[in-house]
Write an enzyme that holds these catalytic residues in place. Structure first.
Site, PDB file in Angstrom:
ATOM      1  N   ARG A  12       0.699  -1.175   0.024  1.00  7.37           N
ATOM      2  CA  ARG A  12       0.007   0.216  -0.003  1.00  7.37           C
ATOM      3  C   ARG A  12       0.777   1.418  -0.010  1.00  7.37           C
ATOM      4  NH1 ARG A  12      -4.121  -2.025   4.748  1.00  7.37           N
ATOM      5  NH2 ARG A  12      -1.847  -2.715   5.419  1.00  7.37           N
TER       6      ARG A  12
ATOM      7  N   GLY B 127      11.574   3.448   4.979  1.00 11.47           N
ATOM      8  CA  GLY B 127      10.355   3.744   5.835  1.00 11.47           C
ATOM      9  C   GLY B 127       9.885   2.514   6.649  1.00 11.47           C
TER      10      GLY B 127
ATOM     11  N   THR C 131      10.506  -0.004  10.086  1.00  8.34           N
ATOM     12  CA  THR C 131      10.962   0.096  11.348  1.00  8.34           C
ATOM     13  C   THR C 131      11.837  -0.994  11.804  1.00  8.34           C
ATOM     14  OG1 THR C 131       8.757  -0.580  12.120  1.00  8.34           O
ATOM     15  CG2 THR C 131       9.208   1.981  12.088  1.00  8.34           C
TER      16      THR C 131
ATOM     17  N   ALA D 120      13.763   6.139   8.601  1.00  7.10           N
ATOM     18  CA  ALA D 120      12.787   7.031   9.000  1.00  7.10           C
ATOM     19  C   ALA D 120      11.434   6.133   9.511  1.00  7.10           C
ATOM     20  CB  ALA D 120      12.384   8.177   8.104  1.00  7.10           C
ATOM     21  N   PRO D 121      11.060   6.328  10.871  1.00  4.83           N
ATOM     22  CA  PRO D 121       9.771   5.791  11.303  1.00  4.83           C
ATOM     23  C   PRO D 121       8.605   6.426  10.588  1.00  4.83           C
ATOM     24  CG  PRO D 121      11.305   6.047  13.227  1.00  4.83           C
ATOM     25  CD  PRO D 121      12.074   6.740  12.029  1.00  4.83           C
ATOM     26  N   ASN D 122       8.669   7.587  10.414  1.00  5.45           N
ATOM     27  CA  ASN D 122       7.634   8.294   9.739  1.00  5.45           C
ATOM     28  C   ASN D 122       7.983   9.395   8.962  1.00  5.45           C
ATOM     29  OD1 ASN D 122       5.181   9.935   9.691  1.00  5.45           O
ATOM     30  ND2 ASN D 122       4.524   9.209  11.585  1.00  5.45           N
ATOM     31  N   PHE D 123       7.305   9.538   7.863  1.00  2.00           N
ATOM     32  CA  PHE D 123       7.697  10.674   6.622  1.00  2.00           C
ATOM     33  C   PHE D 123       6.686  11.658   6.789  1.00  2.00           C
ATOM     34  CE2 PHE D 123      10.331   7.152   5.131  1.00  2.00           C
ATOM     35  CZ  PHE D 123      11.215   7.749   4.524  1.00  2.00           C
TER      36      PHE D 123
ATOM     37  N   HIS E 267      -3.187   2.592  15.647  1.00  2.00           N
ATOM     38  CA  HIS E 267      -3.023   2.059  14.425  1.00  2.00           C
ATOM     39  C   HIS E 267      -4.056   1.108  13.993  1.00  2.00           C
ATOM     40  CE1 HIS E 267       0.748   4.096  14.651  1.00  2.00           C
ATOM     41  NE2 HIS E 267       0.785   4.149  13.406  1.00  2.00           N
TER      42      HIS E 267
ATOM     43  N   LYS F 173      -1.253  -3.688  11.814  1.00  2.00           N
ATOM     44  CA  LYS F 173       0.136  -3.319  12.101  1.00  2.00           C
ATOM     45  C   LYS F 173       0.873  -4.404  12.937  1.00  2.00           C
ATOM     46  CE  LYS F 173       2.794   0.601  13.753  1.00  2.00           C
ATOM     47  NZ  LYS F 173       3.580   0.521  12.706  1.00  2.00           N
TER      48      LYS F 173
ATOM     49  N   THR G 136       7.217   5.560  15.438  1.00  2.00           N
ATOM     50  CA  THR G 136       7.092   6.826  15.479  1.00  2.00           C
ATOM     51  C   THR G 136       6.757   7.063  17.069  1.00  2.00           C
ATOM     52  OG1 THR G 136       5.881   7.124  13.531  1.00  2.00           O
ATOM     53  CG2 THR G 136       5.450   8.859  15.193  1.00  2.00           C
TER      54      THR G 136
END
EC number: 1.17.1.8
Length: 266
Positions: free
Chosen positions: A14, A99, A101, A125-128, A155, A159, A166
């Site tokens: 996705r 992206g 984790t 990066a855990p979050n963009f 979430h 997940k 994050t």
């Protein structure tokens, strides 16, 4: 700046589809490879809901790196594949933008060394989401004045990791501005195990997993006679794409592996 050649790992997922769409619609970027474990041979454009682009999905990352010769690999796979994918990209001189984790501090340190040896930049990066990064920065600043806090992250029920990357990154940033304080009543007792959440540096992190939820995080601070809430809500994956675009451009300008998109937001 010349066009940046991009390969996407996890292109059938996705988030991967959103990245493919971003790259195909941005004149500054060029899609040269799309990698996924399912849908091999499918046109990447069609997979992303766009016209055919001529780039076919492959399951062979190394072949994609050799034949496509990308400048950057954007990876939205899983912790199982992200580390080997990253080391393979660096070995081929391709700048990784990750992206996913689940990287350990030791792995990040090793990847930083490998990137510097190759003279390339990389990002994990855990979050963009630019909004999420600002939330994290504001929370770290607030912790100087409100040291009593808890983190709640929400979430979808599919997940895999808890707490989210994050939330962990937020906790790490807060810990830099706050002495460890064990919060709550020293004699408190959990009558149901885990009801107080995960323990980090004296405060708690709570992970909610429910169908219908996308991605939200709130940091709640408590002080004498007042509370402060800092919250960010994501509603769709397209909201992460401006950050991905910024990351792809930034990794072309430095050497070494950076952990956290917050380093790019002043």
């Amino acid at each position: 700046m010349s066009t940046i050649k991009v390969a996407v790992a996890g292109a059938a997922g996705r988030m991967g589809k959103e990245v493919v769409k971003l790259v195909l619609e941005d004149p500054d970027l060029e899609l040269v490879a799309a990698v996924g474990r399912s849908g091999e041979g499918t046109d990447a454009g069609t997979l992303a809901g766009l016209p055919e682009c001529g780039v076919k999905l492959t399951s062979d990352l190394e072949m994609a790196l050799v034949e496509g010769r990308p400048d950057v690999l954007v990876d939205f796979t899983t912790p199982q594949f992200a580390y080997p994918n990253t080391t393979l990209a660096v070995a081929h001189g391709v700048r990784p933008v990750i992206g996913t984790t689940g990287f350990t501090p030791e792995q990040i340190e090793e990847l930083d060394k490998q990137c510097k040896e190759k003279g390339i930049g990389g990002l994990i990066a855990p979050n963009f989401s630019i909004g999420a990064i600002l939330m994290m920065k504001f929370a770290a600043q607030a912790a100087k004045y409100f040291p009593h806090l808890e983190i709640m992250e929400f979430h979808g029920d599919q997940k895999l990791d808890a707490p989210s990357g994050t939330a962990i990154k937020t906790a790490e940033m807060i810990a830099q501005n706050r002495q460890e304080i064990r919060q709550g009543n020293p004699n408190e007792e959990e009558t149901i195990e885990g009801s107080r959440g995960g323990y980090y540096n004296g405060f708690r992190i709570h992970s909610v997993r429910l169908p219908g939820v996308f991605a939200q995080q709130e940091v709640l601070f408590g002080g004498f006679g007042q509370t402060l809430k800092i919250r960010h809500d994501s509603y769709e994956r397209a909201g992460y794409m401006p950050g991905v675009k910024m990351a792809v451009e930034k990794v072309m300008t430095y050497e070494g592996m950076v952990y956290g998109f917050d380093h790019f937001i002043e």
